[in-house]
Design a protein around this motif. Structure first.
Motif, PDB file in Angstrom:
ATOM      1  N   HIS A 150      57.643 100.827 -60.861  1.00 36.34           N
ATOM      2  CA  HIS A 150      57.333  99.422 -60.620  1.00 36.34           C
ATOM      3  C   HIS A 150      57.226  98.947 -59.080  1.00 36.34           C
ATOM      4  O   HIS A 150      57.531  97.659 -58.910  1.00 36.34           O
ATOM      5  N   LYS A 151      57.340  99.809 -58.096  1.00 39.10           N
ATOM      6  CA  LYS A 151      57.321  99.412 -56.851  1.00 39.10           C
ATOM      7  C   LYS A 151      56.386 100.485 -56.198  1.00 39.10           C
ATOM      8  O   LYS A 151      56.121 101.476 -56.437  1.00 39.10           O
ATOM      9  N   VAL A 152      55.704  99.873 -54.861  1.00 38.21           N
ATOM     10  CA  VAL A 152      54.863 100.928 -53.954  1.00 38.21           C
ATOM     11  C   VAL A 152      55.800 100.916 -52.772  1.00 38.21           C
ATOM     12  O   VAL A 152      56.139  99.973 -52.261  1.00 38.21           O
ATOM     13  N   PHE A 153      55.791 102.271 -52.359  1.00 41.14           N
ATOM     14  CA  PHE A 153      56.781 102.620 -51.108  1.00 41.14           C
ATOM     15  C   PHE A 153      55.713 102.913 -50.120  1.00 41.14           C
ATOM     16  O   PHE A 153      54.669 103.459 -50.254  1.00 41.14           O
ATOM     17  N   ASN A 154      56.193 102.284 -48.811  1.00 40.14           N
ATOM     18  CA  ASN A 154      55.599 102.936 -47.552  1.00 40.14           C
ATOM     19  C   ASN A 154      56.497 104.111 -47.083  1.00 40.14           C
ATOM     20  O   ASN A 154      57.861 104.181 -46.932  1.00 40.14           O
ATOM     21  N   LEU A 155      55.843 105.219 -47.345  1.00 40.17           N
ATOM     22  CA  LEU A 155      56.227 106.617 -47.097  1.00 40.17           C
ATOM     23  C   LEU A 155      56.824 106.729 -45.644  1.00 40.17           C
ATOM     24  O   LEU A 155      57.475 107.687 -45.528  1.00 40.17           O
ATOM     25  N   ALA A 156      56.345 106.104 -44.697  1.00 44.50           N
ATOM     26  CA  ALA A 156      56.560 106.287 -43.410  1.00 44.50           C
ATOM     27  C   ALA A 156      58.174 105.476 -42.945  1.00 44.50           C
ATOM     28  O   ALA A 156      58.886 106.194 -42.193  1.00 44.50           O
ATOM     29  N   ASN A 157      58.271 104.362 -43.547  1.00 43.55           N
ATOM     30  CA  ASN A 157      59.523 103.953 -43.653  1.00 43.55           C
ATOM     31  C   ASN A 157      60.465 103.500 -44.368  1.00 43.55           C
ATOM     32  O   ASN A 157      61.604 103.030 -44.525  1.00 43.55           O
ATOM     33  N   GLY A 158      60.003 103.751 -45.778  1.00 38.94           N
ATOM     34  CA  GLY A 158      60.705 103.555 -46.961  1.00 38.94           C
ATOM     35  C   GLY A 158      60.631 102.185 -47.402  1.00 38.94           C
ATOM     36  O   GLY A 158      61.403 101.841 -48.485  1.00 38.94           O
ATOM     37  N   TYR A 159      60.103 101.336 -46.827  1.00 43.25           N
ATOM     38  CA  TYR A 159      60.016 100.015 -47.350  1.00 43.25           C
ATOM     39  C   TYR A 159      59.339  99.993 -48.682  1.00 43.25           C
ATOM     40  O   TYR A 159      58.441 100.649 -49.012  1.00 43.25           O
ATOM     41  N   SER A 160      59.524  98.983 -49.596  1.00 41.80           N
ATOM     42  CA  SER A 160      58.734  98.853 -50.829  1.00 41.80           C
ATOM     43  C   SER A 160      58.383  97.520 -51.163  1.00 41.80           C
ATOM     44  O   SER A 160      58.947  96.599 -50.669  1.00 41.80           O
ATOM     45  N   LEU A 161      57.407  97.237 -52.095  1.00 46.27           N
ATOM     46  CA  LEU A 161      57.107  95.782 -52.612  1.00 46.27           C
ATOM     47  C   LEU A 161      57.069  96.062 -54.191  1.00 46.27           C
ATOM     48  O   LEU A 161      56.601  97.018 -54.557  1.00 46.27           O
ATOM     49  N   ASN A 162      57.500  95.021 -54.747  1.00 41.89           N
ATOM     50  CA  ASN A 162      57.331  95.107 -56.177  1.00 41.89           C
ATOM     51  C   ASN A 162      56.014  94.820 -56.903  1.00 41.89           C
ATOM     52  O   ASN A 162      55.171  94.434 -55.827  1.00 41.89           O
TER      53      ASN A 162
END
Length: 748
Positions: A150-162
């Motif tokens: 249920h989230k998309v993660f930025n693999l470079a920095n670990g940030y995520s968006l629902n």
């Protein structure tokens, strides 16, 4: 945190995103950037099956009918797994009748096997759109982001968006090409091959659901119809005065005469319209009708079976051939032949057919317990003078179906009466209507003759099948069986035979013929596996050991190449995707032998029987243990093994095979429809009984999980039940019963 604000029009101008998107808030705190999204309050549609809501919930459409088999859960499991959503954040929505979903006919055990790959594509496509939206937002390559739970993660920095935050931006992404999609490996599955509880379980068990019979509408009237008991009979005249005198009765309407071909049209009869079900049924009982019973008034099923048995003894239309059958019999050390018979059968789902309709001058809306909403749309379009796509079909839950509710006749009745009355009408069939007026599984006779050498190898195999074809429902002049019917356990036999000859003959139908759970596999499997047991017994070989001899080589069978059967349909699957594999037959036998001691020394009157059958591209073995004493039969244990390839929901597979064993035992022990003077003799569960709790054996199911494409599950468990039972009875008592049901010989 400092942010700047733009109105929606300014944002769209600056970003070039049509239809909505997101706005990056500028942070001076050194923390992770945060998104301020401009959202619609409506779900964002990524494809016809998937929409995402701003509150992060995901709507997933189930396009198949739910009748207890678990399609409403299995379909969603597949999409949800590839989409990688949190199961607790899913809203499962029952799809309306709509050709955008593809085939919606919930028949033929197709919901998973036909849609498995497509549904994975649906989920993977929506996931790819979410990932691309996130990549665009972070201004990175799509390979640098990953969707997970249920989230998309930025693999470079670990940030995520629902998912909910990305919904609008994702909805505006182009639909990716299938070739560009990536799919999960088996090890990455969250839901596929897991025992996920059915989505409506709580509501079903607490009565908080709507089946066809439950539909309530403002101003709804109830219709009960007295139908002509003989196919193609008609109303000559009727007296409705007594019916109209009953409080609650609103009107009495003469239904249209039954037409040829009958297809899914309503039948001749008289409908009583009332404010409640009781008044409608009482008014119906008060009708006085003079019938013209028509061309089928003298039909008798006993005479029909005598005719079919005679046909089975004589040459008929040849459909398959291998080698020289004459030479094969000439070299045989022993020749054995037998004739088997299965009666006409009714579906008898727990919920009889029911549908409601509201027809106006410009619209038609339907609420129906239907297995095939698209057939409903096509069938009633002519009644209301609309195009099929203008007709709205709401699919309720079905209290069982078994093929009966894929026919739209009961819906056509509701539509016709609503149009006549100008009011919403619900047609409710009684149990007697269901047993006597439905679409019946064709009675059938099969004759098999085989030659054996001294080692019990089959030198010659000759078989004939005789039954009314399903096509007679659509074309009454049909005289031959269809290739698809001969593909169901007849011209695809898995045994090693030196020569083979297959013939078949149709029969004119006296009733409406309709497919029933596992269709022509029922009579063909009964004959095939009973006969193999007879061959084994004739040579003093245990049947499970004889099957190993007949499954001689690990080969793939191609009926067109091996038997010259050019019309083989393989359940509408390719032989490349779903080959007929002897290795998989043997794997089922291996597992049965692990679970059941067929050589066990049992008390007098007890014995095991078995049968292994492939249908709907799945392989099922059933072993039945019985006791026969003083004319009384008890079924003690039933063990099933199924290889259906990837079992999307093992819990539902268990449940379906358990249900199939009960269904199959009901038919084998007690199922029989007799037709006298053109009319069905049986009327309710007292003379068309279903298996009772005290008759039910211990049930066990074993699933062989594999990486093969999914096969059918709802129907394949039925065909091997009857022959495993009668084989066990023979082993226990020395008596061979070749004509079903068993209760005409033994107390059950």
């Amino acid at each position: 945190m400092n942010t700047f604000k733009l109105d929606r029009r300014e944002f769209l101008t600056l970003t070039g995103v049509a239809g909505g998107g997101l706005l990056l808030g500028c942070s001076t705190s050194g923390n992770a950037p945060q998104a301020m999204f401009i959202k619609s309050d409506q779900p964002q549609k990524l494809n016809v099956f998937v929409s995402i809501r701003p509150d992060n919930r995901v709507d997933i459409i189930n396009h198949r009918s739910e009748m207890g088999q678990g399609a409403k859960t299995g379909v969603v499991q597949i999409i949800a797994d590839e989409l990688d959503v949190d199961w607790e954040k899913i809203n499962v929505i029952q799809g309306l009748g709509d050709r955008a979903y593809g085939d919606q006919n919930t028949d033929g055990s197709t919901s998973i096997r036909k849609f498995y790959t497509k549904l994975r594509e649906v989920g993977a496509s929506a996931r790819a759109m979410l990932e691309q939206a996130a990549a665009d937002y972070w201004q990175v390559d799509k390979s640098q982001v990953q969707a997970k739970q249920h989230k998309v993660f930025n693999l470079a920095n670990g940030y995520s968006l629902n998912y909910g935050d990305l919904a609008e931006l994702a909805a505006n992404q182009p639909v990716p090409n299938v070739a560009s999609l990536t799919f999960k490996s088996k090890e990455q599955f969250n839901y596929i091959q897991k025992p996920v509880p059915i989505v409506d379980l709580h509501d079903m068990t607490t009565g908080n659901t709507t089946y066809g019979i439950d539909v309530e509408l403002k101003g709804l009237l109830i219709a009960s119809i007295e139908r002509c008991p003989v196919l193609y009979g008609r109303v000559k005249s009727f007296d409705a005065s007594a019916a109209k005198a009953i409080p609650g009765v609103v009107d009495v309407i003469n239904m249209p005469a039954t037409v040829k071909p009958v297809v899914y049209t309503s039948g001749s009869g008289v409908a009583v319209i009332a404010t409640n079900t009781w008044a409608a049924n009482q008014g119906r009982k008060a009708l006085k009708i003079d019938w013209d019973y028509g061309v089928n008034k003298d039909f008798d099923s006993d005479s029909a079976f005598a005719d079919m048995a005679n046909k089975a003894q004589n040459p008929a239309k040849r459909s398959a051939e291998k080698g020289d059958i004459t030479a094969g019999f000439a070299k045989a050390d022993q020749i054995i032949e037998a004739t088997y018979q299965v009666p006409f059968l009714a579906h008898a789902p727990m919920e009889p057919p029911a549908a409601a309709a509201l027809v106006t001058d410009t619209s038609c809306e339907i609420w129906a317990a239907t297995q095939n909403p698209q057939a409903v749309m096509d069938n009633v379009a002519g009644i209301v003078g609309l195009k099929p796509e203008q007709i709205k079909v709401n699919v309720t839950l079905l209290g069982g179906g078994f093929g009966r509710k894929s026919k739209a006749d009961f819906v056509a009745e509701a539509v016709y009466l609503s149009k006549q009355m100008g009011k919403p009408i619900k047609v409710v069939w009684t149990r007697e209507d269901d047993i006597q007026m439905g679409y019946f599984h064709a009675g059938a006779v099969a004759h098999i003759k085989a030659g054996l050498d001294k080692r019990a190898n089959i030198t010659a195999w000759q078989q004939r099948s005789v039954m009314p074809s399903i096509k007679t429902t659509f074309d009454p002049s049909t005289e031959d069986m269809l290739d698809v019917e001969l593909s169901l356990g007849f011209n695809d036999i898995p045994y090693q035979v030196e020569s083979l000859q297959s013939e078949s003959s149709g029969y004119q139908n006296p009733v409406r013929i309709g497919w029933l759970r596992s269709v022509s596999n029922i009579p063909h499997a009964f004959a095939l596996h009973s006969f193999v047991d007879e061959l084994a017994q004739s040579k003093g070989i245990a049947t499970h050991k004889y099957l190993r001899q007949l499954y001689a080589q690990d080969r793939m069978i191609n009926p067109a190449e091996d038997y010259g059967f050019k019309g083989y349909t393989n359940y509408d699957e390719s032989l490349q995707r779903h080959p007929i594999s002897i290795k998989r037959y043997k794997a089922v036998l291996d597992k049965l032998e692990q679970l059941v001691d067929f050589d066990e020394k049992l008390p007098a009157g007890q014995a095991w029987g078995l049968a292994i059958h492939r249908s709907f591209v799945s392989y099922v073995g059933v072993a039945s243990k019985v006791e026969v004493k003083n004319g009384q039969l008890k079924v003690l244990q039933t063990q099933a093994v199924i290889d259906c390839g990837i079992a999307v929901n093992p819990d539902r597979v268990h449940a379906q095979i358990e249900g199939a064993m009960i269904f199959g035992l009901s038919l084998a022990l007690m199922g029989r429809i007799d037709i006298k003077q053109g009319a069905v003799s049986q009327s309710n569960f007292h003379d068309y009984p279903l298996l009772r709790m005290q008759q039910c054996p211990q049930l066990a199911v074993e699933i062989i999980q594999s990486d093969e494409y999914p096969g059918g599950v709802g129907e394949p468990g039925v065909p091997p039940v009857a022959p495993s039972l009668t084989n066990a009875i023979f082993a226990a008592s020395g008596k061979r019963y070749r004509v079903l049901p068993i209760n005409q010989y033994l107390s059950v």
